[in-house]
Each structure stands twice: as structure tokens, then as C-alpha cells.
Design a protein around this motif. Structure first.
Motif, PDB file in Angstrom:
ATOM      1  N   GLN A 221       9.729 -30.340  17.542  1.00 62.87           N
ATOM      2  CA  GLN A 221       9.683 -28.619  16.790  1.00 62.87           C
ATOM      3  C   GLN A 221      10.082 -27.779  17.762  1.00 62.87           C
ATOM      4  O   GLN A 221      10.140 -27.713  19.349  1.00 62.87           O
ATOM      5  N   GLY A 222      11.082 -26.532  17.211  1.00 66.32           N
ATOM      6  CA  GLY A 222      11.773 -25.994  18.121  1.00 66.32           C
ATOM      7  C   GLY A 222      12.877 -25.881  17.399  1.00 66.32           C
ATOM      8  O   GLY A 222      13.433 -26.583  16.724  1.00 66.32           O
ATOM      9  N   THR A 223      13.552 -24.500  18.187  1.00 65.36           N
ATOM     10  CA  THR A 223      15.575 -24.795  17.374  1.00 65.36           C
ATOM     11  C   THR A 223      16.228 -24.121  18.844  1.00 65.36           C
ATOM     12  O   THR A 223      15.799 -24.531  19.754  1.00 65.36           O
TER      13      THR A 223
ATOM     14  N   ASN B  49      17.417 -27.619  13.695  1.00 66.45           N
ATOM     15  CA  ASN B  49      16.369 -27.761  13.937  1.00 66.45           C
ATOM     16  C   ASN B  49      15.770 -29.253  14.655  1.00 66.45           C
ATOM     17  O   ASN B  49      16.284 -29.853  14.821  1.00 66.45           O
ATOM     18  N   ALA B  50      14.728 -28.955  15.367  1.00 70.61           N
ATOM     19  CA  ALA B  50      14.122 -30.532  16.217  1.00 70.61           C
ATOM     20  C   ALA B  50      13.017 -30.953  14.950  1.00 70.61           C
ATOM     21  O   ALA B  50      12.734 -30.105  14.637  1.00 70.61           O
ATOM     22  N   THR B  51      13.319 -32.012  15.268  1.00 67.23           N
ATOM     23  CA  THR B  51      13.275 -33.144  13.966  1.00 67.23           C
ATOM     24  C   THR B  51      12.305 -34.617  14.101  1.00 67.23           C
ATOM     25  O   THR B  51      12.862 -34.636  15.604  1.00 67.23           O
ATOM     26  N   ALA B  52      11.840 -34.966  13.569  1.00 70.07           N
ATOM     27  CA  ALA B  52      11.374 -36.796  13.706  1.00 70.07           C
ATOM     28  C   ALA B  52      12.770 -37.377  13.428  1.00 70.07           C
ATOM     29  O   ALA B  52      13.579 -37.299  13.254  1.00 70.07           O
TER      30      ALA B  52
ATOM     31  N   PRO C 245       2.663 -32.392  23.806  1.00 73.45           N
ATOM     32  CA  PRO C 245       2.271 -31.430  24.357  1.00 73.45           C
ATOM     33  C   PRO C 245       3.442 -30.510  24.358  1.00 73.45           C
ATOM     34  O   PRO C 245       3.617 -29.252  25.201  1.00 73.45           O
ATOM     35  N   GLU C 246       4.551 -30.736  24.141  1.00 79.51           N
ATOM     36  CA  GLU C 246       6.193 -30.082  24.217  1.00 79.51           C
ATOM     37  C   GLU C 246       7.021 -30.020  22.795  1.00 79.51           C
ATOM     38  O   GLU C 246       7.430 -30.591  22.211  1.00 79.51           O
ATOM     39  N   VAL C 247       7.308 -28.684  22.858  1.00 80.65           N
ATOM     40  CA  VAL C 247       9.085 -28.389  21.955  1.00 80.65           C
ATOM     41  C   VAL C 247      10.307 -28.170  22.764  1.00 80.65           C
ATOM     42  O   VAL C 247       9.905 -28.241  23.632  1.00 80.65           O
ATOM     43  N   ALA C 248      10.922 -27.481  21.836  1.00 84.71           N
ATOM     44  CA  ALA C 248      12.473 -27.869  21.973  1.00 84.71           C
ATOM     45  C   ALA C 248      12.156 -25.751  22.790  1.00 84.71           C
ATOM     46  O   ALA C 248      11.365 -25.324  23.013  1.00 84.71           O
TER      47      ALA C 248
END
Length: 658
Positions: free
Chosen positions: A619-621, A631-634, A497-500
Motif C-alpha cells: 500500500q502507498g505511493t 504504486n506499492a503492489t504485491a 503493519p506498514e505502508v509506503a
């Protein structure tokens, strides 16, 4: 992950530090430290009077620092047979105290240079040697240098040199760390001060208080004011407001129900930042009714007080946020408030660390008066008591929501302080720091220009934070629940449910220009750089692949509902992320203590070895310096680290460890 200063990495900084490759033969002097120019706002004047007296101090190198990583790994690596076999403070002091050989070698050098033994003194901790009544002429001959007078634009004058040399065998032989006064500009610069009640709160928020450094701290950002009737009561609305139950749902941890006497959680605040008692009760009345009337345990360091003379978001926002959430999330356990510094002088991270470790007060020459407060405070109205050295016990978890830019400070200063976090880790203490709120830019959205100075942040070199870049702390970045996300449905379907965080603030993250990549993190960083190579060059960040990267972990940092100065507001920042993550760790410590085990201590080796206990954020930057940032990544990334805490998985891991 031995700490070092890298000349290549620091080329863009204001201060340039170098060593030498000259042969370390006895009697042959080599350059020990030098700078290319004075710090900003200082102007070189005339040669210093040769008869002027200097408080000459020689900071000795500690023994066994080359084994520091090995020692810390042995008590924090889950594969170690000594996991959680923590050291005592006495063990730590004995292991790292400078050697008798260092003392005798330096004293012999002074004697052979014409300084009589009667004028040489060694500190009780054996950390530094002083030359009594040294003159400028003596210091110049001893160090093969020239001292000049420098003037600050506030009018303050200071004596310093641009470089100095010492015998090669002392420099290369692990005996001398630094000598003061030389090029460190250990001068206290204090402009005119108004009464506390007349201060501009925005000045505090911009970082004028000594505790948050020269430019800005990670003070949270204030959003919309809330009508109490509009505060959410259902988890489906955690996308617009974060309250304690939202965090419990996101990170799968329950309300606390026990209070082990050996468990403890410390929140660090710096005067004039202070909580408002009525705000705590207002918050508790809405979210934790049993706590109305409760207060944190006050540990007053160097005259620290919970001042109530000046109240505004700039004075109360940080402390109210930290304490309201920490207290409510770990109840019925208590929170210790380390309130550091008086109203006049303020304080620094080093002043706080001094209060935990008496040996640190003098280690390697002691604190730097240009950054750290000196007590007794000589200023009118200041705290006149003695400096607190070793007076307070470290709590099991310590969370701090303030920070510097790495480029604000000298590498020597940062390495000295970083070693102290290593010592706390050896004793089983978890140290958490916010990673910053401006993405890859520094405090105040400033980046580093080609001339080494800060600019307006529209371009330039990325500006990493400190202490977040120290490899012996756990650096905490920020996430958010995107608008329109129902966390109940997300959690039920196994959807992240969250992103950067990209609302009001951006999660601080990047690569250090001072510290090497630690062994526990090397594989994760290599995987990120190889699999998701950032589209930037060495002109923008340290892309060597050998730098300490941060943050390590993250937690929600947006839309917190906080009671401040009699009303509710939304608050944003990694200032919220760090105390939230610390609360989760405190609850895990509670469970370990209840079955006879010790606290988790330094977290990083265990978390990097078991990343599955974290909620990966992909997700997110974190924009800054005219770029989208990283970038947010795996997997691990320099935006959200390993991800957010999953209490149940973390609990299973740490309960299974010795």
C-alpha cells in the motif's frame, strides 16, 4: 547487466553524450564524446590560446569489465558453487587493470602524432597516460577539436571543448575511456566562504556541501520536538514514534548479544555533518543504558573531523540519527564512523571510495575536480595532508544516507563509480544507499523540464537518484506505520503493519536513465510493468522495461525519536531506513561469522531469488512531478522494493547458504 550510457534515455539530461558507428579502422578518427551545450552557469567565451598548457590525461579502459556481472554473480548468487568465495583486493586490482596492449596502443598513437616518448608518462596503476607540457594547439591537433574559454557566473574560467575524436580502433577497441580536460568541466567552482561558525545550517541542509551534490542530499527532515516524558514506552504506540524496540518488533530481530571480532559495520558521514557526543549519551540513557559514554570508531578520511563548532539540525541531524540507531541496534558490536573531508572543502563519494581502494584514486583518469574534493586542500584552513588512498579497510556493511540526482552527474562519472561498488561486492562488502525522500522527483522536489533543466517539481520528467540506481548497490526506500495502527495486534494476526512512507517524506523510487536492468532483477521488474503498468509515458520515465529499477528493499523512515542538540525530535527520511536495514544485515553477518561462515556480501541476487524473506508492502505511493508516482503492489515495486526485512526468515536463508 553490463553498464552503459543510453542516448535515448539521456535525451532530457543537460549533457548529451554520443558514440559513433564509424568503422574503427586505424588512423580514422571518430567522435568519442560530445556535448550539446555547456553545463548550467557556464558561458562560452573566446578560443583558447594555442600556447596555453593543458594537463592532458588519457583514462584507459579497464580489462574484463564485460565479465563484471558474471564475476559478481558467482560470489553472490545463492545457486553458485562459489557463493561467498570472495576475492582479495589484489585479485580485484589484477583482474581489472588496463591491459599492456591498451598502454602500447595509446603510446604508439601519441608517438605517430608527434608527441615524443620523453613527454609521455604512465601512472603506477597503469590506469592513465599523461602528456607532459601539452599545449592547446597540440591537444586540438591530437583530438581534432577546438578549445574555448568558458566562464562560470562566479567568475571562474575553464578551458574545454564541445567534442573530440580519437582513432576508431582506440575508441572501439576497449582502450580509451575518456580524455581530460575535454568536455568534462573539471573545474573547481568555489564561491566566497564564511567561517564555519557563521555558516547557515540551512545552506548545508540544501546541499551546498560538496558531499551531497549540486542540488540537495537526502538529509532527513525534522518534525516535532518531544518532551522526554512523552517518549513512548509501549510498542502499541509505534505509530506515533519509532524507537529501537519498535524496529526490533517490526523486523523480528533481538538485541545483539555477541561481538565477533571479524564483524564490522560502517556509517559514512561528510564533514561538516557531525554527531554530538552529548546527544549520543542522551539517546543511550533512554534506550541503551550500557552504551552511555561509548562512541563510534573514528576513521578520519582526508581530514574528516567530528566538528562541534556549529550545531543545529542541519549539521547534526543526519549523523546523530545514523549513529544513535546503528550503535544501539547492533550493540555490543561496534560501529565504524567514516568521517570524510575537512571543514572547508568537504568531500564526495569518490573521496570515500579512494580511501578504501588505492587503485581507484587514479582509475580511468582519477577523480573529477568539479565533483570531488582535491587534497591537499589549497583553500585557507583546509587539510594539508596527502589524499587518503587505500588507507582504510572496508567494513562488512557500509550504509550511506546521502545521494545525488542521477542527472547531476555525467554518465561516465556514474559508471566509473558504480564499477567500484561492484569491486566491493566481489570482496564481500554489502553497500547500502538511501533511495531518496521525494518520491519520483529529485532532491529539492525538482523534476526535469523539456529543456533538460530542473524545474519546480510540479511537472516534468521523473528524476531518479544516484547511487541508488547503480545495480551493484542495495537501494533502500522508506515505509511507515500508519497512524492508529497497533503493531502488536498486527504482528499477532499476521497483518502487515506498514505502508509506503507518505508522512513528511516519500520513498524515492523509479527507473534509471543510465543503467540497464540487472539480470537478478529482470523478472521482478517485468512482472511489475506487465501486471501493474504505470499510467505514464516515455516522456515521464524510462518505460523501456530495460532500465535498472529501485529501490531494492525498504525499512521504516518516519517518526524516529532522535536526540539532537540536547533535545529529542521526530525525524523522517530514507536516511533512517538505510542504517536500520544495515543493522539487520550486520546481525545476520554476526550469526554467520559465529558458525565459521563469511559475511553475506552483495545482497541483491539472494533477496530477489528469495523474496519470501521480506515483508511485502503493498500500500502507498511515491508522488512527485505533479503525479501520484508509482504504486506499492504485491511483489517488487518502485516504491518499497521487495519490502522490509524479516530477520528470522533472512537469517534462516543466509545461515543455510555456504
Amino acid at each position: 547487466m553490463r553498464l552503459h550510457y543510453s542516448l535515448t534515455l539521456l535525451a532530457s539530461a543537460v549533457l548529451l553524450w554520443t558514440g559513433t558507428s564509424a568503422s574503427p579502422t586505424p588512423g580514422h578518427h571518430v567522435v568519442h564524446e560530445k556535448r550539446s551545450s555547456p553545463p548550467p552557469a557556464w558561458t562560452k567565451q573566446e578560443r583558447a590560446d594555442g600556447n596555453m598548457r593543458l594537463p592532458l590525461r588519457i583514462g584507459l579502459k579497464q580489462r574484463n569489465l564485460h565479465h563484471a556481472d558474471e564475476f559478481l554473480d558467482s560470489v553472490s548468487n545463492p545457486k553458485s558453487s562459489k557463493y561467498a568465495s570472495y576475492w582479495t583486493a589484489e585479485d580485484v586490482a589484477d583482474m581489472f587493470a588496463p591491459s599492456d596492449e591498451s598502454i602500447s596502443s595509446v603510446k604508439l598513437w601519441l608517438l605517430e602524432s608527434g608527441i615524443p616518448a620523453s613527454r609521455v608518462s604512465v601512472s603506477p596503476s597503469k590506469s592513465w597516460i599523461s602528456v607532459v607540457n601539452a599545449t592547446v594547439s597540440e591537444a586540438e591537433a591530437l583530438l581534432q577539436t577546438e578549445y574555448y574559454t568558458y566562464e562560470h557566473y562566479f567568475g571562474k574560467k575553464h578551458i574545454a571543448c564541445e567534442s573530440y575524436s580519437i582513432p576508431g580502433h582506440l575508441s572501439a577497441g576497449e582502450h580509451i575511456d575518456l580524455i581530460m580536460p575535454t568536455l568534462h568541466f573539471d573545474a573547481k567552482v568555489v564561491p566566497g566562504r564564511d567561517d564555519l561558525s557563521k555558516r547557515d545550517a540551512q545552506t548545508v541542509q540544501a546541499g551546498a556541501a560538496k558531499n551531497v551534490g549540486k542540488n540537495s542530499g537526502f538529509l532527513p527532515k525534522q518534525g516535532a520536538h518531544l518532551n522526554p516524558q512523552s517518549i513512548i514506552s509501549q510498542l502499541e504506540h509505534c505509530d506515533t514514534q519509532i524507537v529501537p524496540n519498535c524496529l526490533r518488533a517490526l523486523y523480528t530481530f533481538p538485541p545483539g548479544f555477541t561481538a565477533h571480532p571479524g564483524n564490522s559495520y560502517g556509517i559514512v558521514e561528510y564533514t561538516p555533518q557531525a554527531y554530538v557526543p552529548a546527544d549520543l549519551d542522551m539517546f543511550f540513557a533512554n534506550f541503551s543504558k550500557k552504551q552511555v559514554g561509548q562512541r563510534p570508531i573514528l576513521a578520519s578520511i582526508d581530514g574528516g573531523i567530528v566538528q562541534q563548532e556549529a550545531q543545529s539540525f542541519g549539521y547534526n541531524g543526519e549523523s546523530d540519527l545514523d549513529i544513535e540507531y546503528a550503535m544501539s541496534l547492533i550493540y555490543p558490536q561496534t560501529v565504524t564512523l567514516y568521517q570524510v573531508g575537512d571543514e572547508v572543502e568537504g568531500a564526495s563519494f569518490n573521496n570515500f571510495l579512494d580511501a578504501l581502494d588505492a587503485s581507484y584514486c587514479a582509475y580511468e583518469g582519477g577523480d573529477d575536480p568539479s565533483q570531488d574534493a582535491a587534497y591537499p586542500d589549497p583553500l585557507p584552513g583546509g587539510y594539508k595532508g596527502a589524499e587518503d588512498c587505500g588507507k582504510f579497510k572496508a567494513t562488512n556493511v557500509i550504509s550511506t544516507s546521502y545521494g545525488y540526482n542521477e542527472a547531476d552527474l555525467t554518465p561516465a562519472y556514474e559508471v566509473r563509480q558504480c564499477h567500484e561498488y561492484m569491486k566491493l561486492g566481489l570482496q564481500g562488502v554489502t553497500v547500502l544507499y538511501s533511495s531518496g525522500d521525494n518520491g519520483v522527483a529529485g532532491n529539492g522536489d525538482q523534476c526535469i523540464g523539456s529543456d533538460g533543466n530542473y524545474n519546480n517539481g510540479t511537472s516534468g520528467r521523473f528524476n531518479p537518484s544516484f547511487p541508488g540506481g547503480c545495480p551493484y548497490v542495495t537501494s533502500v526506500g522508506a515505509t511507515q506505520v500508519p497512524t492508529g495502527t497497533n503493531i502488536v495486534l498486527s504482528l499477532a494476526t499476521g497483518t502487515q503493519p506498514e505502508v509506503a512512507c507518505e508522512t513528511v517524506i516519500y520513498s524515492g523510487g523509479g527507473f534509471s536513465n543510465v543503467f540497464e536492468v540487472p539480470s537478478y532483477q529482470a523478472a521482478a521488474v517485468s512482472h511489475y510493468l506487465t501486471t501493474y503498468p504505470p499510467p505514464y509515458t516515455a516522456a515521464q520515465y524510462n518505460n523501456s522495461g530495460k532500465a535498472r529499477a529501485f529501490p531494492d528493499v525498504s525499512a521504516n523512515g518516519a517518526n524516529y525519536v532522535v536526540a539532537i542538540d540536547g533535545g529529542f525530535s521526530l525525524v523522517y527520511g530514507t536516511s533512517a531506513s538505510s542504517p536500520t536495514f544495515g543493522s539487520v544485515v550486520t546481525l545476520i553477518n554476526e550469526a554467520r561469522l559465529n558458525i565459521g561462515k563469511k559475511p553475506v556480501g552483495f545482497l541483491n541476487p539472494a533477496l530477489y531469488a528469495h523474496p519470501w524473506v521480506m515483508n511485502d508492502v503493498t500500500q502507498g505511493t511515491n508522488p512527485g512531478c505533479g503525479t501520484p508516482g508509482f504504486n506499492a503492489t504485491a511483489g517488487w515495486d518502485p516504491v518499497t522494493g521487495l519490502g522490509t526485512p524479516n530477520y528470522l526468515k533472512m537469517l534462516g536463508l543466509f545461515l543455510a547458504l555456504p
